[in-house]
Design an enzyme around this catalytic site. Structure first.
Site, PDB file in Angstrom:
ATOM      1  N   TRP A  64       3.831   4.920   5.819  1.00  0.00           N
ATOM      2  CA  TRP A  64       3.669   5.167   4.386  1.00  0.00           C
ATOM      3  C   TRP A  64       4.758   6.112   3.874  1.00  0.00           C
ATOM      4  O   TRP A  64       4.659   6.632   2.794  1.00  0.00           O
ATOM      5  CB  TRP A  64       2.287   5.783   4.110  1.00  0.00           C
ATOM      6  CG  TRP A  64       1.152   4.835   4.107  1.00  0.00           C
ATOM      7  CD1 TRP A  64       0.525   4.323   2.993  1.00  0.00           C
ATOM      8  CD2 TRP A  64       0.471   4.255   5.227  1.00  0.00           C
ATOM      9  NE1 TRP A  64      -0.483   3.473   3.385  1.00  0.00           N
ATOM     10  CE2 TRP A  64      -0.537   3.417   4.741  1.00  0.00           C
ATOM     11  CE3 TRP A  64       0.634   4.352   6.616  1.00  0.00           C
ATOM     12  CZ2 TRP A  64      -1.392   2.688   5.568  1.00  0.00           C
ATOM     13  CZ3 TRP A  64      -0.206   3.632   7.454  1.00  0.00           C
ATOM     14  CH2 TRP A  64      -1.211   2.804   6.919  1.00  0.00           C
TER      15      TRP A  64
ATOM     16  N   TYR B  25       0.858   5.040  -3.442  1.00  0.00           N
ATOM     17  CA  TYR B  25      -0.379   4.356  -3.795  1.00  0.00           C
ATOM     18  C   TYR B  25      -1.577   4.975  -3.090  1.00  0.00           C
ATOM     19  O   TYR B  25      -2.722   4.701  -3.399  1.00  0.00           O
ATOM     20  CB  TYR B  25      -0.284   2.843  -3.530  1.00  0.00           C
ATOM     21  CG  TYR B  25      -0.641   2.377  -2.138  1.00  0.00           C
ATOM     22  CD1 TYR B  25      -1.905   1.824  -1.866  1.00  0.00           C
ATOM     23  CD2 TYR B  25       0.264   2.475  -1.101  1.00  0.00           C
ATOM     24  CE1 TYR B  25      -2.233   1.382  -0.592  1.00  0.00           C
ATOM     25  CE2 TYR B  25      -0.052   2.031   0.171  1.00  0.00           C
ATOM     26  CZ  TYR B  25      -1.295   1.485   0.432  1.00  0.00           C
ATOM     27  OH  TYR B  25      -1.612   1.044   1.681  1.00  0.00           O
TER      28      TYR B  25
ATOM     29  N   CYS C 237      -1.708  -1.087   3.863  1.00  0.00           N
ATOM     30  CA  CYS C 237      -3.033  -1.703   3.932  1.00  0.00           C
ATOM     31  C   CYS C 237      -3.048  -3.217   3.675  1.00  0.00           C
ATOM     32  O   CYS C 237      -3.716  -3.963   4.377  1.00  0.00           O
ATOM     33  CB  CYS C 237      -4.027  -0.986   3.026  1.00  0.00           C
ATOM     34  SG  CYS C 237      -3.750  -1.183   1.260  1.00  0.00           S
TER      35      CYS C 237
ATOM     36  N   HIS D 201      -7.178  -0.026  -2.178  1.00  0.00           N
ATOM     37  CA  HIS D 201      -7.137  -0.229  -0.734  1.00  0.00           C
ATOM     38  C   HIS D 201      -7.618  -1.646  -0.462  1.00  0.00           C
ATOM     39  O   HIS D 201      -8.580  -2.108  -1.067  1.00  0.00           O
ATOM     40  CB  HIS D 201      -8.001   0.803  -0.018  1.00  0.00           C
ATOM     41  CG  HIS D 201      -8.053   0.606   1.464  1.00  0.00           C
ATOM     42  ND1 HIS D 201      -6.908   0.534   2.239  1.00  0.00           N
ATOM     43  CD2 HIS D 201      -9.089   0.434   2.317  1.00  0.00           C
ATOM     44  CE1 HIS D 201      -7.252   0.328   3.490  1.00  0.00           C
ATOM     45  NE2 HIS D 201      -8.568   0.264   3.573  1.00  0.00           N
TER      46      HIS D 201
ATOM     47  N   ASP E 193     -11.812  -3.849   8.610  1.00  0.00           N
ATOM     48  CA  ASP E 193     -10.628  -3.173   8.073  1.00  0.00           C
ATOM     49  C   ASP E 193      -9.739  -2.773   9.238  1.00  0.00           C
ATOM     50  O   ASP E 193     -10.167  -2.069  10.138  1.00  0.00           O
ATOM     51  CB  ASP E 193     -11.075  -1.935   7.270  1.00  0.00           C
ATOM     52  CG  ASP E 193      -9.925  -1.265   6.523  1.00  0.00           C
ATOM     53  OD1 ASP E 193      -8.756  -1.649   6.740  1.00  0.00           O
ATOM     54  OD2 ASP E 193     -10.196  -0.360   5.724  1.00  0.00           O
TER      55      ASP E 193
END
Lengths: 742, 742
Positions: free
Chosen positions: B298, B575, B333, B392, B415
């Site tokens: 990220w 984000y 994600c 997400h 997830d």
């Protein structure tokens, strides 16, 4: 676009950068790194101004309180440690339990004036402390400034104020730094960081607001305060025991336990929750995945470490892990359970080691253990892949379960032994014992897995030539035969099977198993007819070196003649039920008259199996067969654990605190062969740290004597325990009780 | 002991062996290694005698059936693949779904005689196949030999028998070997191993006995058969979308999915259970712990791999992982969710990617997200550590839940994005969507965690000088503002928030939150008075490069004058909600008459923040303040995602299967500055494999055109999708629809 520049042309992609990619950072993902180490700290300023300094700097602070001294009242003879049940810890620091008041003494430069002086005691844990996360806690004395941790002035004398502080009952467990801050109109004046004011806050089973509250003083004394443990093993009808020194109060053990959580990167803010702490620890106690504490090894080859059977306590293991930062070699289930027990008791979570006899371990929550017979009724060892552990040890710890419906708090199973064959489970629990008993196997965590360990069926299949198989016998009572633990306050065994299961054959039992099935457990549905011939193997207590007679009884419960073509097999086996060598095989045809019984006897000679004995010296006997007249399959199984020679431990008379004593271990090699590469270990809770000695050779029939000096540190009853271990004979133990006068 | 030998003396312990310890084996622990690789196999003998050979060997086998040929009927135009919905797979092998009959043709040396000839078709998966474990399955045609998989002769012609075989609806999913065996009195004669007879068996949503049965053809077409995906992102009030090519039928993708399970050491016998398969995959899709598929990043620095925003589909990622056996760089994600979606659809588990706007991610199942204000009401960025993700993405997959009480089957959340800040969770789910809605957060797996992602409260604290904090505002509706997914069979967005939550403010909602609290979720209890002044930020759609006016409205709902000391802050943010640079700050004092409203406007200029934009170009605005007259705190927040330039994609006219076509990507750099190090990617489901091109420089205002030839493989509607990515501007997408005639 009107203004169009030069048209770009594609170029070859740039060469990939060489070398390993850089460590991926948390930039963009989190605002600040997560605090996950109790040994990290943040500098707290000694002065925090509220206003900008004037042209000449800050005004002089002489009119405000100055802090001259802080006394943590941390000596064992002071009230704090006594009242908080932490006086046994071998530590210079203050150690208290949460939800209960402790006292500190603060000496100022002048008498404290409640009306005008404002001060706070501050507690800080981990890096980037934060009020809203419970990692920075200021405690005020004034009623009008309520703080999460209650504070009050309990005494003032001259310049000294005694302050009583009550950490909230769900605060983070670990090592805190402590500061005293005086609030002045221009800013906060604060004590300098001083290691000696660090304090440990532990779980508190004595306080009802704590999630680990256990309302039984006898249990608390056993499950938190007792260092001396007994762990049961062997066979369910011939239970053996070994002593273990949990050593949770030994120097360095508490720090090692906090290091385990640091090593797991467990966020500091989760460390007040016993559910999270125990679950994380069940993962960290084994080295799988996460470089945890103990490396499992069941192979019999322990060249590169200490044999699991050789350890006498947890201290060596935990200190070695904390010092070397490397997993310790080696463990099997009771070592995992024992060291986990030390971790739990050390932090203040009530815990005990339990042993489940005939444990359907490693079977991934399946309710079936398969044994494959060939068409004649003989065990097909090549195709029988499941094994039933003779016993398996795990831990129970006591806590409320706010994450479950009411009624499932209390004892919770946690298990640090890695589950090799299952779905990569290297952590297990906490699973509510009550949930296991009531078949609530969908409750977290891993209840289905534990349920199967005590409730599986053993299914005997007959394999046809073409590879198909039919179930021919289902034994629904073999697995989970007995669950035991040490009796609180006593050295006897306590049967707690009824906490895990309703009585075999009861209505409740049937209902529970049906409910478990509804939640996806697969049981054997077939119900092959029960044979009218029973096979019975006797319960025998045999010492290593003995020849003995094994007699298999055939009982005909029918009114007709019966003929059984039987297969009797004796094997050396690991305690995991994995067989290693078949030393006996008989194939008698036995005729039994109506309602008669016949015994088939055979001699089992030591010399036939001694060379093949592994580890814990278990002999597995299995008899199977087919009844000619009915085609029915009959089976019986028995595990015999050979009794090993013992060590003789003696302790000098008249033990007193701080007076030197001696402990002597004596051993005579009872065999005709020499023992090579022998380690002897000795230790005793509160009286002797672990010691070990190596003997390269103990000739057959020769004796040895080893005497050690030691100086007891505290009064009371204790034990010196010793183990002898070498590849030819393991599990040789001895112990001596000792009472130390103050 | 009477016979006492020489007394042994202790010797120094032997030196520890050098070098790394040997790999610990499973000896003593398990009887045979656990089969955990679908690419392992065991040799099956071509002849298995039942009897010992006579002095001249075995009698000649001429009188028994001999197998001349086996036809798996695996061509796409044959019935098997059509009936099993597997004709889109680009694979030479037979691919079928469990619980449904498929046909194979066996040719013998002479006509088959049902009365005397006995043969079986055998299926084998993994090493050490076992009947009782479902890894060895013989299928007979005769009624009197029932086999777990039903077999029947559906046709006989000359020497050829067509056999219908129905794998049980809970059989293992993976790649099987197939043999034909003829049973003779002297033994079993069997076909030699032949790779071309291997077959894949997948989950089957079309069959009611399968745990993944989904009784809705439109949903099945979307969630199993559709390769073209749309993933939503951006802001809840300005939703953006990107196309994704799941590519589950592309050559090599199915093998890559099986490799993922092999790489995870998942036991073969667990691979028929969609709960276990999806849970394991949620762990394996990320590289944490287990060398899984995708490395998360990220940070904005993607030098060592592909930027998460640059991918256009899953194929490249999965094939790269399967070929290099190394984790692929990089993912965020939606990349995790998209590749997971490919895995699930490929294996036949219905699945979809969903997007949750304002997700309380990374907060460890806590129901609180803390924002800290200083005494004046301004956000204290140094102390605010929690962040709220703008959005997400995760997956839902469809299955029954036999491990839960009735009623919680259906859509399940899984997830694969690693949860960095939580309790080391690198897997998540399956968690029942219905359990989330009904607050049953103690149900496995990880329901509490997902519940918090859609239900947390945002708590604003005011921090006092001395470090204590008071909650001053609680926003209970910000988190989990909207959950969306693609509409089945359409390219529109579907709001599924109601599947996760009861309407805000409804009685049910309150009851559910109270229930969740009973299960240990900690919510903010305090209820600070609601201010009588509202702050409102507008919803704006802004393109990258635009200057715009932001006006903050102050609404006074009281009948008195109000004065607000306001702090308005604009920051560039990831984000994930992590802010990186504050480009705007205002501190106006606003007076509002009774029941009046006042607007405070400010210009936001592109040049002020362009240099600091990160990643997905989000601007976070937060306005806070204190009402002078009442001391109440007022706040409002808004995320604006800048609209990026687009790619223009055009496709040549008149597409036909197997006829060459062209696709053209055009782009004009709308900025005054040059773009450097630009990657453009293009692909299309069923028509074009992923292609990419690198431009070292695209000068300001210049244009580029890239044309590629491609040959569609199949008829129907599809898309060509393209992305442009460089460090200065990410998320530049374009697409063109195309219809291919047969």
């Amino acid at each position: 676009m009107s203004d169009q520049g030069a048209t770009p042309t594609p170029s070859p992609a740039p060469p990939a950068p060489t070398g390993p990619p850089p460590k991926v950072t948390n930039r963009g993902r989190t605002a600040v790194p997560i605090s996950s180490s109790n040994s990290d700290s943040t500098d707290i300023p000694e002065f925090e101004p509220f206003v900008l300094p004037g042209p000449r700097g800050f005004p002089p602070m002489t009119e405000y309180l100055d802090i001259w001294d802080v006394d943590m009242m941390r000596r064992p003879e002071e009230l704090n440690k006594k009242q908080h049940h932490t006086e046994l810890f071998n530590s210079d620091y203050l150690i208290v339990r949460r939800g209960q008041e402790f006292q500190v003494k603060i000496t100022f430069n002048r008498p404290y004036n409640p009306a005008t002086d404002k001060f706070a005691v501050e507690f800080v844990i981990g890096s980037s402390p934060q009020f809203s996360k419970g990692t920075y806690i200021p405690v005020f004395t004034a009623k009008e400034r309520p703080s999460p941790w209650e504070g009050r002035v309990t005494d003032t004398a001259d310049n000294t104020v005694t302050m009583g502080i009550t950490p909230v009952a769900d605060c983070i467990v670990g090592k805190y730094q402590m500061f005293v801050a005086v609030v002045t109109p221009v800013g906060i004046r604060r004590t300098r960081r001083d290691n000696s004011r660090d304090l440990y806050i532990l779980f508190n089973p004595w306080v009802s607001a704590d999630a680990v509250f256990l309302d039984d003083e006898k249990e608390r004394q056993e499950c938190v305060m007792t260092e001396m443990g007994i762990i049961y093993h062997g066979a369910y009808d011939d239970v053996a025991e070994r002593d273990w020194n949990y050593g949770q109060f030994n120097y360095g053990v508490l720090d090692a336990c906090l290091y385990i959580m640091d090593r797991s990167d467990m966020p500091i803010i989760n460390r007040g929750d016993p559910i999270r702490v125990t679950r994380k620890a069940s993962a960290m106690l084994n080295s799988r995945d996460d470089e945890g504490v103990l490396v499992g090894n069941w192979s019999g080859d322990y060249t590169y470490g200490v044999a699991p059977t050789s350890w006498t306590g947890s201290t060596d293991i935990l200190l070695s892990y904390a010092n070397s930062k490397m997993p310790v070699c080696y463990a099997q289930c009771w070592v995992y359970a024992a060291v986990f027990n030390t971790f739990l008791r050390c932090l203040g979570i009530p815990s005990r080691v339990v042993t489940n006899f005939y444990s359907a371990h490693d079977n991934d929550g399946n309710l079936k253990t398969d044994i494959i017979l060939d068409e004649n009724g003989r065990v097909d060892r090549g195709r029988t892949r499941d094994s039933i552990w003779n016993y398996h040890c795990w831990n129970e710890c006591y806590m409320s379960r706010p994450d479950l419906p009411t009624g499932f708090g209390g004892w919770q199973i946690v298990d640090a032994t890695p589950q090799e064959t299952s779905d990569g489970m290297y952590r297990c629990g906490p699973a509510s014992v009550k949930a296991i008993k009531h078949g609530q196997i969908c409750f977290p965590f891993d209840a289905a897995f534990v349920f199967a360990e005590v409730n599986s069926d053993v299914v005997f299949y007959s394999r046809n030539k073409d590879g198909t198989m039919e179930p021919v016998k289902v034994n629904r009572t073999h697995i989970g035969r007995m669950v035991v633990t040490k009796t609180p306050g006593d050295v006897t065994r306590r049967d707690i099977t009824d906490q895990y299961k309703f009585p075999e054959g009861s209505t409740e039992e049937r209902t529970i198993l049906e409910k478990a099935e509804e939640y996806g457990c697969q049981r054997e549905k077939s119900n092959p007819p029960v044979a009218d011939v029973d096979l019975v193997l006797p319960t025998l207590e045999i010492s290593r070196g003995d020849d003995f007679e094994l007699s298999l009884e055939f009982i005909n419960r029918s009114t007709q003649h019966r003929t059984v073509e039987a297969y009797i097999s004796g094997s050396v086996a690991y305690y995991t039920g994995v067989t290693s060598y078949e030393f006996l095989f008989r194939n008698p045809t036995v005729k039994i008259g109506p309602n008669q019984s016949v015994k088939e006897s055979m001699m089992v000679e030591f010399k036939n199996y001694v060379k093949h004995l592994v580890e814990q010296a278990n002999l597995h006997f299995i008899a199977t067969g087919k009844v000619k007249e009915t085609g029915q399959i009959v089976t019986t199984m028995k595990v015999i654990t050979l009794h090993n020679p013992k060590l003789t431990v003696t302790v000098s008379d008249g033990g007193k605190v701080n007076e030197e004593m001696t402990a002597t271990v004596e051993f005579t090699n009872p065999f005709t062969f020499s023992l090579e590469g022998v380690y002897i270990r000795m230790e005793g809770p509160g009286i002797m740290l672990p010691k070990s000695k190596y003997y390269s050779l103990i000739p057959g029939s020769s004796s040895l004597t080893w005497t050690e000096f030691f100086t007891p540190q505290r009064a009371g009853r204790s034990r010196v325990i010793a183990s002898l271990d070498c590849s030819a004979v393991r599990q040789v133990y001895g112990q001596a009780s000792v009472t130390i006068e103050p």
